[in-house]
Design a protein around this motif. Structure first.
Motif, PDB file in Angstrom:
ATOM      1  N   SER A   1       1.034  -1.223  -0.191  1.00 34.31           N
ATOM      2  CA  SER A   1       0.301  -0.172  -0.013  1.00 34.31           C
ATOM      3  C   SER A   1       0.806   1.254   0.019  1.00 34.31           C
ATOM      4  O   SER A   1       1.922   1.409   0.710  1.00 34.31           O
ATOM      5  CB  SER A   1      -0.970   0.030   1.102  1.00 34.31           C
ATOM      6  OG  SER A   1      -1.648   1.256   1.167  1.00 34.31           O
ATOM      7  N   ASN A   2       0.600   2.389  -0.771  1.00 36.43           N
ATOM      8  CA  ASN A   2       1.263   3.442  -0.917  1.00 36.43           C
ATOM      9  C   ASN A   2       0.981   4.152   0.162  1.00 36.43           C
ATOM     10  O   ASN A   2       1.923   4.851   0.634  1.00 36.43           O
ATOM     11  CB  ASN A   2       0.934   4.236  -2.106  1.00 36.43           C
ATOM     12  CG  ASN A   2       1.649   3.525  -3.479  1.00 36.43           C
ATOM     13  OD1 ASN A   2       2.666   3.217  -3.407  1.00 36.43           O
ATOM     14  ND2 ASN A   2       0.924   3.485  -4.475  1.00 36.43           N
ATOM     15  N   ASP A   3      -0.066   4.374   1.076  1.00 32.56           N
ATOM     16  CA  ASP A   3      -0.206   5.012   2.295  1.00 32.56           C
ATOM     17  C   ASP A   3      -1.236   4.385   3.078  1.00 32.56           C
ATOM     18  O   ASP A   3      -1.402   2.908   2.844  1.00 32.56           O
ATOM     19  CB  ASP A   3      -0.875   6.360   1.751  1.00 32.56           C
ATOM     20  CG  ASP A   3      -2.180   6.181   1.018  1.00 32.56           C
ATOM     21  OD1 ASP A   3      -2.580   4.889   0.661  1.00 32.56           O
ATOM     22  OD2 ASP A   3      -2.711   7.059   0.473  1.00 32.56           O
ATOM     23  N   ASN A   4      -1.443   4.917   4.212  1.00 33.42           N
ATOM     24  CA  ASN A   4      -2.186   4.318   5.321  1.00 33.42           C
ATOM     25  C   ASN A   4      -3.582   4.695   4.896  1.00 33.42           C
ATOM     26  O   ASN A   4      -4.034   5.665   4.435  1.00 33.42           O
ATOM     27  CB  ASN A   4      -1.619   4.832   6.741  1.00 33.42           C
ATOM     28  CG  ASN A   4      -0.579   4.709   7.271  1.00 33.42           C
ATOM     29  OD1 ASN A   4      -0.010   3.802   7.130  1.00 33.42           O
ATOM     30  ND2 ASN A   4       0.109   5.679   7.797  1.00 33.42           N
ATOM     31  N   GLY A   5      -4.503   3.665   5.300  1.00 30.50           N
ATOM     32  CA  GLY A   5      -5.903   3.948   5.172  1.00 30.50           C
ATOM     33  C   GLY A   5      -6.571   2.596   4.723  1.00 30.50           C
ATOM     34  O   GLY A   5      -6.120   1.555   4.678  1.00 30.50           O
TER      35      GLY A   5
ATOM     36  N   TYR B   1     -21.497  -9.549  -4.924  1.00 31.80           N
ATOM     37  CA  TYR B   1     -22.650  -8.774  -4.914  1.00 31.80           C
ATOM     38  C   TYR B   1     -22.930  -8.161  -3.501  1.00 31.80           C
ATOM     39  O   TYR B   1     -23.902  -7.811  -3.248  1.00 31.80           O
ATOM     40  CB  TYR B   1     -23.878  -9.741  -5.342  1.00 31.80           C
ATOM     41  CG  TYR B   1     -24.040 -11.157  -4.712  1.00 31.80           C
ATOM     42  CD1 TYR B   1     -24.855 -11.124  -3.823  1.00 31.80           C
ATOM     43  CD2 TYR B   1     -23.371 -11.949  -5.517  1.00 31.80           C
ATOM     44  CE1 TYR B   1     -25.098 -12.501  -3.110  1.00 31.80           C
ATOM     45  CE2 TYR B   1     -23.729 -13.284  -4.765  1.00 31.80           C
ATOM     46  CZ  TYR B   1     -24.151 -13.606  -3.855  1.00 31.80           C
ATOM     47  OH  TYR B   1     -24.606 -14.954  -3.100  1.00 31.80           O
ATOM     48  N   ARG B   2     -22.048  -8.074  -2.697  1.00 31.90           N
ATOM     49  CA  ARG B   2     -22.268  -7.290  -1.412  1.00 31.90           C
ATOM     50  C   ARG B   2     -21.054  -6.101  -1.542  1.00 31.90           C
ATOM     51  O   ARG B   2     -20.067  -6.259  -2.493  1.00 31.90           O
ATOM     52  CB  ARG B   2     -21.984  -8.240  -0.298  1.00 31.90           C
ATOM     53  CG  ARG B   2     -20.824  -8.810   0.054  1.00 31.90           C
ATOM     54  CD  ARG B   2     -20.559  -9.190   1.296  1.00 31.90           C
ATOM     55  NE  ARG B   2     -19.516  -9.999   1.501  1.00 31.90           N
ATOM     56  CZ  ARG B   2     -19.113 -11.360   1.537  1.00 31.90           C
ATOM     57  NH1 ARG B   2     -20.103 -12.337   1.111  1.00 31.90           N
ATOM     58  NH2 ARG B   2     -17.954 -12.186   1.901  1.00 31.90           N
ATOM     59  N   ALA B   3     -21.196  -5.126  -0.578  1.00 30.84           N
ATOM     60  CA  ALA B   3     -20.124  -4.033  -0.560  1.00 30.84           C
ATOM     61  C   ALA B   3     -18.925  -4.870  -0.094  1.00 30.84           C
ATOM     62  O   ALA B   3     -18.687  -5.763   0.551  1.00 30.84           O
ATOM     63  CB  ALA B   3     -20.688  -3.030   0.495  1.00 30.84           C
ATOM     64  N   PRO B   4     -17.619  -4.313  -0.680  1.00 29.48           N
ATOM     65  CA  PRO B   4     -16.479  -5.097  -0.426  1.00 29.48           C
ATOM     66  C   PRO B   4     -16.139  -4.759   1.163  1.00 29.48           C
ATOM     67  O   PRO B   4     -16.608  -4.031   1.695  1.00 29.48           O
ATOM     68  CB  PRO B   4     -15.404  -4.053  -1.170  1.00 29.48           C
ATOM     69  CG  PRO B   4     -16.316  -3.646  -2.452  1.00 29.48           C
ATOM     70  CD  PRO B   4     -17.468  -3.382  -1.954  1.00 29.48           C
ATOM     71  N   SER B   5     -15.165  -5.593   1.585  1.00 27.53           N
ATOM     72  CA  SER B   5     -14.793  -5.477   2.934  1.00 27.53           C
ATOM     73  C   SER B   5     -13.816  -4.136   2.866  1.00 27.53           C
ATOM     74  O   SER B   5     -12.988  -4.151   2.257  1.00 27.53           O
ATOM     75  CB  SER B   5     -13.918  -7.025   3.322  1.00 27.53           C
ATOM     76  OG  SER B   5     -15.263  -7.829   3.174  1.00 27.53           O
ATOM     77  N   LYS B   6     -13.792  -3.342   4.116  1.00 20.73           N
ATOM     78  CA  LYS B   6     -13.007  -2.549   4.378  1.00 20.73           C
ATOM     79  C   LYS B   6     -11.627  -2.808   5.231  1.00 20.73           C
ATOM     80  O   LYS B   6     -11.866  -3.157   6.513  1.00 20.73           O
ATOM     81  CB  LYS B   6     -13.587  -1.106   4.932  1.00 20.73           C
ATOM     82  CG  LYS B   6     -14.550  -0.588   4.002  1.00 20.73           C
ATOM     83  CD  LYS B   6     -14.254   0.199   2.997  1.00 20.73           C
ATOM     84  CE  LYS B   6     -15.331   0.668   2.011  1.00 20.73           C
ATOM     85  NZ  LYS B   6     -14.754   1.579   0.892  1.00 20.73           N
ATOM     86  N   VAL B   7     -10.554  -2.963   4.578  1.00 18.66           N
ATOM     87  CA  VAL B   7      -9.452  -3.430   5.425  1.00 18.66           C
ATOM     88  C   VAL B   7      -8.486  -2.305   5.676  1.00 18.66           C
ATOM     89  O   VAL B   7      -8.032  -1.743   4.605  1.00 18.66           O
ATOM     90  CB  VAL B   7      -9.005  -4.888   4.826  1.00 18.66           C
ATOM     91  CG1 VAL B   7      -7.746  -5.065   5.631  1.00 18.66           C
ATOM     92  CG2 VAL B   7      -9.898  -5.549   4.522  1.00 18.66           C
ATOM     93  N   TYR B   8      -7.997  -2.279   6.733  1.00 21.39           N
ATOM     94  CA  TYR B   8      -6.921  -0.975   7.100  1.00 21.39           C
ATOM     95  C   TYR B   8      -5.740  -1.569   6.670  1.00 21.39           C
ATOM     96  O   TYR B   8      -5.220  -2.546   7.286  1.00 21.39           O
ATOM     97  CB  TYR B   8      -6.654  -0.747   8.452  1.00 21.39           C
ATOM     98  CG  TYR B   8      -5.908   0.490   8.699  1.00 21.39           C
ATOM     99  CD1 TYR B   8      -6.407   1.934   8.333  1.00 21.39           C
ATOM    100  CD2 TYR B   8      -4.833   0.345   9.126  1.00 21.39           C
ATOM    101  CE1 TYR B   8      -5.804   2.881   8.625  1.00 21.39           C
ATOM    102  CE2 TYR B   8      -3.835   1.554   9.517  1.00 21.39           C
ATOM    103  CZ  TYR B   8      -4.360   2.733   8.956  1.00 21.39           C
ATOM    104  OH  TYR B   8      -3.608   3.853   9.381  1.00 21.39           O
ATOM    105  N   LEU B   9      -4.779  -0.986   5.871  1.00 20.11           N
ATOM    106  CA  LEU B   9      -3.424  -1.248   5.349  1.00 20.11           C
ATOM    107  C   LEU B   9      -2.637  -0.019   5.741  1.00 20.11           C
ATOM    108  O   LEU B   9      -2.956   1.101   5.735  1.00 20.11           O
ATOM    109  CB  LEU B   9      -3.398  -1.455   3.967  1.00 20.11           C
ATOM    110  CG  LEU B   9      -4.214  -2.497   3.425  1.00 20.11           C
ATOM    111  CD1 LEU B   9      -3.873  -2.595   1.810  1.00 20.11           C
ATOM    112  CD2 LEU B   9      -3.937  -3.995   3.931  1.00 20.11           C
ATOM    113  N   LYS B  10      -1.635  -0.486   6.161  1.00 25.32           N
ATOM    114  CA  LYS B  10      -0.455   0.518   6.550  1.00 25.32           C
ATOM    115  C   LYS B  10       0.339   0.900   5.192  1.00 25.32           C
ATOM    116  O   LYS B  10       0.552   0.073   4.345  1.00 25.32           O
ATOM    117  CB  LYS B  10       0.485   0.256   7.572  1.00 25.32           C
ATOM    118  CG  LYS B  10       1.263  -1.292   7.279  1.00 25.32           C
ATOM    119  CD  LYS B  10       2.218  -1.790   8.409  1.00 25.32           C
ATOM    120  CE  LYS B  10       2.937  -3.075   8.258  1.00 25.32           C
ATOM    121  NZ  LYS B  10       3.761  -3.503   8.915  1.00 25.32           N
ATOM    122  N   SER B  11       1.027   2.033   5.303  1.00 27.51           N
ATOM    123  CA  SER B  11       2.147   2.283   4.112  1.00 27.51           C
ATOM    124  C   SER B  11       3.074   1.233   4.024  1.00 27.51           C
ATOM    125  O   SER B  11       3.857   0.984   5.283  1.00 27.51           O
ATOM    126  CB  SER B  11       2.668   3.593   4.501  1.00 27.51           C
ATOM    127  OG  SER B  11       3.509   4.142   3.158  1.00 27.51           O
TER     128      SER B  11
END
Length: 856
Positions: free
Chosen positions: A744-748, A812-822
């Motif tokens: 991941s290029n950034d945190n988020g 067919y559901r909303a994607p899972s939100k996963v926190y990635l660090k930079s």
């Protein structure tokens, strides 16, 4: 060249010294307002007051950038113009915060010619551009920077003489920028060469002052930048890939073309092409190729190919013309499809030479509308996509236990609402069928209706209170067959014939003979009933050896209702249709099929829950090109193997098609070929899926048991051993772990597809219990933290064929939100299993997981 390399090293060292000696981080220089023009100040204050929209594409530069209407040119409102006439590298540096604060997705930089006109050295220009690159990377690391070469100049117009005498310096800057790209985190784009004439100067036709561009210049610029803007392959991604494709120097300026000429027998194809061109903004007004004007030509001539030649075509693109040659109008039509893919930016076609033909004559797509009705417009959408990718058989499954959807004039009660169990009262009129048939014919697609008999006929029995195999049933069926054969005059009729107890052995032979009286060929499912030998057999599951005296269509393991989206593309791409590398008089080809047994909430769900369009394109590639691997597999193969490399190349073309042709359509697929998993195990869990093992406690430094590539990993398919999974000797009461890393290029928070059981749309599978991913205690951790499962809307509910799926599948559901660090992030997946047997009468356990970051 040695001197240039030396300067490159000096510039890099200077920038490193600037970072190390001066500051913890780079800071922009500050200049007095008097250093810049009033126009510069006007533009900068204007930029600062505009809304800050994220993930935009910013064009940054001087008057050459300033002069374009970029958002209109590319048809994208996310593209923003940050060009300022007269600007220099120092001016860009002074206003760079306005760009970085917006966190754009991409920045396209073209700067430096004004610096050179003031006798600033190439080294200094490059040094400033490297500073711009470094600052952008520091402030907004997720932004992609594209540094464009400075355009050529020409003194022919005797204007801007302090600019047009700097050709040598421009070449030096461009050389250095190209050499330093990788080390300085930007992509270099050479646009200079395409604008040069034979003398290395700006083509006079593209400018009227030797420095700035006319409209034609901006269209060429658009063509050159198009793949970078939209993350496409450098050349147009053709699908199916032609047999022979040679890219040549030069290009055809389609936007200038007003002439299409065609042989007399190609009037329909000529009109079809003109309509496609008009949709791209290219108006054809002339049909005379005399003179020096550019033209497109459609021509019938004899082409020799190894396979049956009726669909063969030759397509040649030069600077003057595009010529499509074929043996038949169908071949011309195929060439037109390839031409439209080449014309991806609606402006220019790169010069090339293509010779192409299909491996299989039968390349089909089947839709079941008996269970779930689809509107004529939705069907036409699918047929249009079939034509785009050269599929040529539309198989229309019209009757089922659920409902009879085909209107019969003699028996209108068949389509009465009271005899339907779903979508009551929804059926196809005579006009609907005729319209669909004409729509298919225009696209060289064979329309094949299916009336399933004597099985799957409960709707018939509800209507007439008699079995099809009875004397009364046979009489009614003959009335129906006579009516539809005389009304529609089609060449084929699919009669079904499977999944039923045949209590009247004369039924199917009698029906076949009756259909044949109308000069209509019968098709039947195999395994199935006792159809006549001249009936084409459509294979739907494994059976005995192929009889060379009979004709076959292969649909084995080509049912999309059983497939995960990522699995579907892999298994179909690897497929060897009919166990043949190419078709013959016995093995005609194949069909993918959509059987959505379960009810749906809306008709479009059939296209989303069954990965129709990704699978269709994979099948188009394989059925056109032939080849594939023996057997059925879900495996991409280990990274860098021949199979994985071939799949990755195809996937790049597939994704290009998704981006360009499916912007408003349902296309559940993302790139997966670069995701590699290390598998650890097996661990004997003794029937306890919650048992914990070493990978949960320590950092994994052990050698993996094996590696596998992809977003969906099927450890054991429910049709093992017919379909291969990644675990060669899967055992019950076993736990496996799989690990990978993502950057991941950034945190988020990032979007992921995550799931552990892709529910077939043909079984009444239960929804997982609250707080679980599945019934096997599967877990996924990212950087040591578990990812929570969805809040299932119908958690723990019993499966019911009349209850539509709503969020049970990741696609067919909303994607899972996963926190990635930079930087790098670790993913660990736990996939236990206790048994493989089916809970009820359905399929055995499909032991699998999906974890895929979505590259959006």
């Amino acid at each position: 060249m040695a001197g240039k390399l030396k300067r490159a090293v000096v510039i890099s060292c200077c920038l490193l010294l600037l970072c190390a000696a001066g500051y913890a981080q780079l800071r922009l220089p500050v200049y007095p307002d008097t250093a810049f023009t009033t126009y510069y100040q006007q533009r900068v204050t204007h930029f600062k007051t505009l809304p800050q929209t994220p993930n935009d594409i910013i064009f940054l530069g001087n008057s050459i950038t300033d002069g374009a209407e970029w958002s209109e040119l590319f048809g994208d409102s996310h593209i923003k113009n940050r060009g300022i006439s007269g600007d220099m590298t120092t001016g860009v540096m002074a206003r760079l915060n306005e760009v970085t604060n917006r966190k754009p997705a991409k920045v396209f930089l073209l700067i430096g010619v004004n610096d050179l006109s003031r006798n600033i050295t190439p080294d200094s220009v490059v040094k400033n551009i490297l500073f711009i690159a470094a600052y952008l990377h520091q402030q907004t690391p997720a932004t992609q920077l594209y540094v464009q070469s400075i355009l050529p100049v020409n003194s022919v117009y005797n204007k801007f003489q302090t600019h047009t005498n700097k050709a040598a310096q421009i070449n030096t800057v461009n050389t250095l920028l190209q050499q330093l790209a990788k080390a300085n985190n930007y992509t270099f784009i050479n646009i200079h060469s395409a604008f040069c004439n034979q003398d290395g100067k700006m083509k006079p036709s593209l400018t009227n002052d030797g420095l700035h561009l006319k409209g034609e210049g901006y269209l060429l610029w658009k063509h050159l930048l198009y793949p970078y803007l939209f993350n496409l392959q450098p050349k147009a991604s053709l699908l199916p890939l032609p047999r022979s494709l040679q890219w040549n120097a030069g290009f055809f300026t389609a936007y200038k073309c007003t002439t299409v000429i065609a042989d007399a027998k190609l009037d329909n194809e000529q009109r079809y092409l003109q309509n496609l061109l008009a949709a791209k903004g290219i108006q054809i007004t002339d049909h005379d190729s005399t003179g020096n004007k550019s033209y497109i030509e459609l021509h019938i001539a004899k082409l020799k190919t190894p396979q049956p030649a009726d669909e063969t075509y030759h397509l040649q693109v030069t600077a003057r013309s595009v010529v499509v040659t074929a043996n038949t109008p169908h071949g011309i039509f195929n060439g037109i499809q390839s031409l439209m893919q080449l014309l991806r930016d609606n402006v220019i076609v790169d010069a090339c030479d293509i010779t192409d033909w299909p491996a299989f004559s039968w390349r089909g797509y089947m839709v079941d509308v008996g269970r779930n009705y689809q509107s004529v417009e939705l069907l036409k959408q699918q047929i249009d996509q079939m034509a785009r990718y050269k599929l040529n058989v539309f198989h229309f499954h019209l009757t089922e236990d659920i409902a009879w959807r085909l209107f019969i004039k003699k028996y209108p009660q068949l389509t009465a609402a009271q005899f339907m169990l779903r979508d009551k009262g929804m059926y196809y009129t005579v006009q609907d069928i005729q319209h669909l048939m004409a729509f298919c014919k225009e696209r060289f697609i064979t329309f094949i209706p299916e009336i399933d008999m004597p099985g799957h006929s409960a709707a018939f029995k509800r209507t007439f209170n008699t079995d099809m195999q009875s004397d009364t049933g046979i009489r009614i069926m003959k009335d129906i067959i006579k009516e539809i054969c005389e009304t529609y005059k089609f060449n084929y009729l699919h009669i079904g014939g499977d999944e039923v107890k045949i209590n009247n052995p004369d039924f199917l032979p009698e029906i076949c003979r009756f259909v044949n009286q109308f000069h209509v060929t019968t098709i039947g499912w195999s395994p199935g009933g006792n159809v006549l030998a001249n009936t084409i057999k459509q294979l739907w599951m494994k059976e005995g050896a192929i009889d060379k005296k009979l004709r076959y269509i292969d649909s084995r393991h080509l049912y999309l209702n059983h497939m995960d989206p990522l699995e579907s593309v892999v298994t179909i791409f690897n497929r060897q249709i009919g166990d043949h590398e190419k078709g013959d008089n016995s093995m005609l080809g194949g069909e993918i099929c959509v059987w959505n047994d379960r009810a749906v909430s809306r008709q479009d769900d059939v296209l989303l829950m069954n990965p129709v369009y990704p699978a269709m394109l994979a099948f188009a590639e394989r059925s056109w090109r032939g080849g594939g691997e023996p057997g059925w597999t879900t495996i991409i193969g280990a990274l860098n193997t021949a199979g994985a490399t071939e799949f990755a190349e195809f996937e790049n073309r597939l994704i290009d098609q998704k981006k360009q042709c499916f912007k408003t359509l349902l296309f559940p697929y993302y790139k997966q070929a670069a995701v590699t998993w290390n598998f650890y195990g097996p661990y004997d869990n003794h029937g306890d899926p919650g048992a914990k093992f070493k990978p949960e406690y320590i950092v994994l430094n052990d050698t993996a048991a094996f590696t596998a590539t992809g977003g969906t990993m099927i450890l054991r398919h429910w049709w093992q051993p017919l379909v291969k999974g990644v675990v060669t000797d899967a055992k019950e009461n076993t736990t496996w772990y799989a690990a990978t890393r993502v950057w991941s290029n950034d945190n988020g928070y990032k979007n992921f597809w995550i799931g552990f059981n892709n529910l077939s749309r043909s079984y009444a599978t239960d929804t997982p219990a609250p707080g679980t991913w599945d019934g096997r205690k599967s877990v996924v951790w990212v950087n040591g933290e578990p990812v929570n499962p969805p809040n299932w809307k119908y958690a723990g509910s019993k499966g019911n064929m009349e209850t539509p799926l709503i969020d049970e599948g990741y696609e067919y559901r909303a994607p899972s939100k996963v926190y990635l660090k930079s930087g790098w992030n670790t993913i660990l997946v736990k996939v236990p299993v206790t048994g493989f047997k089916a809970k009820d009468w359905g399929n055995p356990v499909k032991w699998m997981f999906t974890v895929l970051p979505l590259d959006e």
